[in-house]
Write a protein that holds these residues in place. Structure first.
Motif, PDB file in Angstrom:
ATOM      1  N   LYS A   1       7.754  -5.924  -9.640  1.00 37.59           N
ATOM      2  CA  LYS A   1       7.220  -5.241 -10.771  1.00 37.59           C
ATOM      3  C   LYS A   1       7.324  -3.833 -10.197  1.00 37.59           C
ATOM      4  O   LYS A   1       7.741  -2.798 -11.012  1.00 37.59           O
ATOM      5  N   ILE A   2       6.876  -3.474  -8.944  1.00 43.95           N
ATOM      6  CA  ILE A   2       7.025  -2.315  -8.326  1.00 43.95           C
ATOM      7  C   ILE A   2       8.536  -1.563  -8.205  1.00 43.95           C
ATOM      8  O   ILE A   2       8.802  -0.428  -8.551  1.00 43.95           O
ATOM      9  N   TYR A   3       9.366  -2.501  -7.553  1.00 43.64           N
ATOM     10  CA  TYR A   3      10.733  -2.283  -7.465  1.00 43.64           C
ATOM     11  C   TYR A   3      11.506  -1.832  -8.852  1.00 43.64           C
ATOM     12  O   TYR A   3      12.117  -1.084  -9.023  1.00 43.64           O
TER      13      TYR A   3
ATOM     14  N   HIS B   1       0.792  -1.187  -0.051  1.00 39.89           N
ATOM     15  CA  HIS B   1      -0.103   0.036   0.056  1.00 39.89           C
ATOM     16  C   HIS B   1       0.822   1.326  -0.098  1.00 39.89           C
ATOM     17  O   HIS B   1       2.103   1.145   0.081  1.00 39.89           O
ATOM     18  N   VAL B   2       0.089   2.273  -0.003  1.00 40.79           N
ATOM     19  CA  VAL B   2       0.928   3.585  -0.146  1.00 40.79           C
ATOM     20  C   VAL B   2       1.889   3.913   0.888  1.00 40.79           C
ATOM     21  O   VAL B   2       2.861   4.490   0.766  1.00 40.79           O
ATOM     22  N   GLY B   3       1.596   3.300   2.215  1.00 47.97           N
ATOM     23  CA  GLY B   3       2.735   3.226   3.357  1.00 47.97           C
ATOM     24  C   GLY B   3       3.943   2.639   3.029  1.00 47.97           C
ATOM     25  O   GLY B   3       5.000   3.210   3.124  1.00 47.97           O
ATOM     26  N   HIS B   4       3.736   1.518   2.286  1.00 44.00           N
ATOM     27  CA  HIS B   4       4.894   0.807   1.913  1.00 44.00           C
ATOM     28  C   HIS B   4       5.633   1.569   0.733  1.00 44.00           C
ATOM     29  O   HIS B   4       7.016   1.520   0.499  1.00 44.00           O
ATOM     30  N   LEU B   5       4.963   2.361  -0.031  1.00 45.15           N
ATOM     31  CA  LEU B   5       5.585   3.243  -1.136  1.00 45.15           C
ATOM     32  C   LEU B   5       6.442   4.123  -0.483  1.00 45.15           C
ATOM     33  O   LEU B   5       7.186   4.427  -0.987  1.00 45.15           O
ATOM     34  N   ARG B   6       5.939   4.946   0.545  1.00 44.05           N
ATOM     35  CA  ARG B   6       6.834   5.831   1.283  1.00 44.05           C
ATOM     36  C   ARG B   6       7.712   5.297   1.552  1.00 44.05           C
ATOM     37  O   ARG B   6       9.166   5.875   1.467  1.00 44.05           O
ATOM     38  N   SER B   7       7.833   4.040   2.509  1.00 38.41           N
ATOM     39  CA  SER B   7       9.114   3.617   2.908  1.00 38.41           C
ATOM     40  C   SER B   7      10.039   3.370   1.792  1.00 38.41           C
ATOM     41  O   SER B   7      11.013   3.217   2.086  1.00 38.41           O
ATOM     42  N   THR B   8       9.668   2.647   0.694  1.00 38.16           N
ATOM     43  CA  THR B   8      10.307   2.324  -0.242  1.00 38.16           C
ATOM     44  C   THR B   8      11.073   3.667  -0.801  1.00 38.16           C
ATOM     45  O   THR B   8      12.169   3.546  -1.042  1.00 38.16           O
ATOM     46  N   ILE B   9      10.515   4.608  -1.089  1.00 43.05           N
ATOM     47  CA  ILE B   9      11.154   5.940  -1.601  1.00 43.05           C
ATOM     48  C   ILE B   9      11.975   6.577  -0.867  1.00 43.05           C
ATOM     49  O   ILE B   9      13.217   6.816  -1.217  1.00 43.05           O
ATOM     50  N   ILE B  10      11.623   6.707   0.406  1.00 40.98           N
ATOM     51  CA  ILE B  10      12.540   7.464   1.462  1.00 40.98           C
ATOM     52  C   ILE B  10      13.662   6.411   1.927  1.00 40.98           C
ATOM     53  O   ILE B  10      14.791   6.812   2.091  1.00 40.98           O
ATOM     54  N   GLY B  11      13.404   5.112   2.090  1.00 40.90           N
ATOM     55  CA  GLY B  11      14.341   4.268   2.575  1.00 40.90           C
ATOM     56  C   GLY B  11      15.408   4.247   1.434  1.00 40.90           C
ATOM     57  O   GLY B  11      16.796   4.203   1.583  1.00 40.90           O
ATOM     58  N   ASP B  12      15.100   4.026   0.167  1.00 41.95           N
ATOM     59  CA  ASP B  12      15.852   4.070  -1.238  1.00 41.95           C
ATOM     60  C   ASP B  12      16.777   5.224  -1.029  1.00 41.95           C
ATOM     61  O   ASP B  12      18.072   5.208  -1.213  1.00 41.95           O
ATOM     62  N   SER B  13      16.262   6.587  -0.706  1.00 45.19           N
ATOM     63  CA  SER B  13      17.188   7.522  -0.907  1.00 45.19           C
ATOM     64  C   SER B  13      18.182   7.638   0.141  1.00 45.19           C
ATOM     65  O   SER B  13      19.392   8.209   0.055  1.00 45.19           O
ATOM     66  N   ILE B  14      17.697   7.365   1.391  1.00 40.45           N
ATOM     67  CA  ILE B  14      18.622   7.246   2.495  1.00 40.45           C
ATOM     68  C   ILE B  14      19.791   6.446   2.355  1.00 40.45           C
ATOM     69  O   ILE B  14      20.978   6.613   2.338  1.00 40.45           O
TER      70      ILE B  14
END
Ligand code: ARG
Length: 580
Positions: A249-251, A134-147
């Protein structure tokens, strides 16, 4: 290669304080910061005020002694004292010019790697098997990747871990249900699509909540799975693979690298958590469950809250797995910095897990554990992000829509371009916009998801930043400039040039700040200001029309700006375009 001016200056001021007032002041905080107002120079050292009390001297005198011991003439004009002993420092133009020339020649913009790399774990994304991401995981994915990208850039060794929810009651439930309604799914690969899996999961959950007998059978299935029963194990593997393909697929779309190490990985270490906790004396029995009573957490009646380590039925909890994972990451992975990126709703969970691990002496002083929380994604109506029918929004369609909207935009702006070009631009802009919109918010607050805002060409958006980059490439094409062979001879005379140049010099500071505080919006803000300063410079200072020496200097400024935008955006996981 250099570190940032700020970190360099901190060290020098610190040394000056120790030299002036003796070894008792060896680690005294030099209170160095960028100046808020340009009339006080570029940086300030505000230590004098704090030192007056201890030294029983006037702040101006203290400041004078610091200055007498401060060696900065390679970087700064002679320091001055203002007001109550504030030391103001102004960068030398000659220093800025040489630094910029170094930046232009380097693919890291002359930013050095850290001397002592940490071994860092970033635990991010971490969706749950059989459920939709869900969108919460999307946020985690985007923020975590940037960090992770920023720490990698600094030279740290980063392990990107996907702590997927692939264990526990949900599988017993699902397996039991599938045995009943769709046994093929448990023996044949690809028998169900993820959308159906999610539906089946819902149905199974409903049965579980309503039907006592079903609940019992489900529990038995979990035990079977945990005991390594072949049939249950195969079913579990098939379910995991199905979800995994969907997540991948999302990744792939978002260009995210992750190593999967789900909850099940730690299954073998859960019993040790109990044994070792018992040894520390922290473990207590409460109504048949084994738990640790937490300090500073209480229930509704003001009683101390227990963290349940092992349930009455012998099962383990989410927290038990996190305790096992934490120990594994410290002892086996040898991580010295462990970062968890999840929604703010889990702040309590992590505080509890960290507390128990600390009290059990499992976290050495050299190890830092940090929860990086973020707020909710809201719809434009200010309510929780849902479709009209009230369903959660599927990430795949969300990302697709961003690309489609970006495509519509390029179709109107550039109808004659090739299909391939339009699609490439649409993908870079659409996905970049989604990432940037998330990262540019202070992550702890909720943010409103708006396609219109994130795709706008003006404001703190990805398209605005991408345009600034394209603009420079356009200048290059128009003037037939080969930036790579440009011999950087930077000569700063006009205010907009100096303002831009100083900002370029602060890139390393922005990166340091994110690496330390883990707020990627700090980097977004930096890049936004860079684009604005560049646009001001470009409006006020002719580049291609300028006479030769000025022309080369200004082209160099353009080039360094573009390189900074490109690198900065790449640290946010966003790719630039040469044209758009
Ligand atoms: N699977 C969890 C969720 O969806 C997130 C896991 C975060 N990481 C962790 N080590 N607990 O909420």
């Amino acid at each position: 290669m250099t570190t940032s001016v700020l970190s360099d200056l901190k060290i020098r001021c610190s040394q000056a304080i120790a030299a002036a007032f003796g070894t008792a002041y060896d680690n005294y905080d030099p209170a160095v910061a960028p100046s808020k107002d340009a009339k006080f120079g570029d940086y300030q050292c505000n230590a004098a005020l704090g030192l007056t009390k201890k030294l029983k001297q006037k702040p101006q005198d203290v400041a004078a002694q610091i200055i007498a011991n401060l060696q900065v003439d390679d970087i700064f004009e002679p320091p001055t004292i203002a007001g109550a002993g504030f030391i103001n420092l102004k960068l030398k133009l000659s220093y800025i010019e040489t630094q910029l020339a170094k930046m232009q020649k380097s693919d890291r913009l002359a930013i050095a790697k850290v001397d002592k790399p940490d071994r860092v774990i970033v635990d991010f994304s971490s969706p749950n098997i059989a459920k939709e991401m869900h969108v919460g995981h999307l946020r985690s994915t985007i923020i975590g990747d940037s960090i992770a990208r920023i720490l990698e850039f600094q030279g740290h060794e980063v392990l990107r871990l996907n702590h997927v929810g692939d264990w526990g009651t949900q599988f017993g439930m699902l397996i039991t249900y599938l045995r009943e309604v769709y046994p093929d799914a448990l023996t044949k690969a690809d028998a169900i699509a993820i959308g159906d899996l999610v539906e089946l999961y819902r149905a199974a959950k409903k049965r579980f909540d309503e039907d006592a007998e079903f609940k019992e059978t489900s529990r038995a299935a979990v035990v079977e799975l945990q005991a390594g029963g072949a049939e249950a194990k195969l079913a579990w593997q098939l379910l995991c693979e199905q979800s995994r393909r969907e997540f991948q697929k999302i990744y792939d779309t978002l260009n995210i690298q992750l190593e999967e190490r789900g909850e099940s990985f730690y299954n073998a270490f859960l019993a040790d958590v109990v044994t070792d906790l018992r040894e520390t004396g922290l473990l207590q029995e409460d109504q048949g469950a084994l738990c640790v009573f937490l300090e500073g957490f209480s229930n509704k009646d003001g009683q101390p809250l227990p963290l349940i380590i092992q349930k009455t039925d012998g099962g383990y909890n989410y927290a038990t797995t996190d305790l096992a994972a934490l120990r594994y990451r410290i002892n086996e992975d040898k991580a010295t910095r462990i970062i968890y990126v999840t929604d703010i709703g889990q702040a309590g969970h992590f505080a509890q897990v960290f507390q128990v691990a600390k009290r059990a002496n499992w976290i050495p002083e050299t190890v830092q554990t940090t929860h990086v929380p973020f707020g909710l994604v809201m719809g434009e109506d200010g309510k929780k992000f849902k479709t009209r029918s009230g369903d959660t929004i599927a990430l795949k369609s969300l990302l697709e829509e961003a690309v489609v909207r970006a495509r519509t935009d390029i179709e109107t702006r550039n109808p004659d371009a090739s299909d391939e070009f339009k699609q490439d631009v649409a993908e870079a802009v659409g996905l970049g916009a989604v990432k940037y919109a998330d990262l540019s918010q202070n992550r702890t607050s909720n943010y409103i998801f708006s396609f219109d805002k994130m795709l706008a060409l003006q404001g703190n958006t990805a398209p605005y930043m991408l345009y600034a980059y394209v603009r420079v490439q356009g200048i290059g094409r128009k003037g037939e400039i080969d930036f790579a062979s440009l011999d950087a001879a930077i000569h700063l005379t006009q205010d907009p040039e100096i303002v831009l140049a100083k900002h370029l010099l602060q890139f390393a500071e922005a990166i340091d700040a994110v690496a330390e505080e883990l707020f990627p919006n700090r980097l977004c803000q930096y890049l936004f200001e860079l684009s604005q300063k560049f646009n001001q410079f470009f409006e006020q200072c002719p580049v291609l029309q300028a006479e030769e020496s000025e022309r080369i200097s200004r082209l160099s400024l353009c080039d360094i700006t573009a390189k900074t935008l490109k690198l900065g955006l790449s640290l946010l996981g966003i790719r630039v375009l040469e044209r758009m």
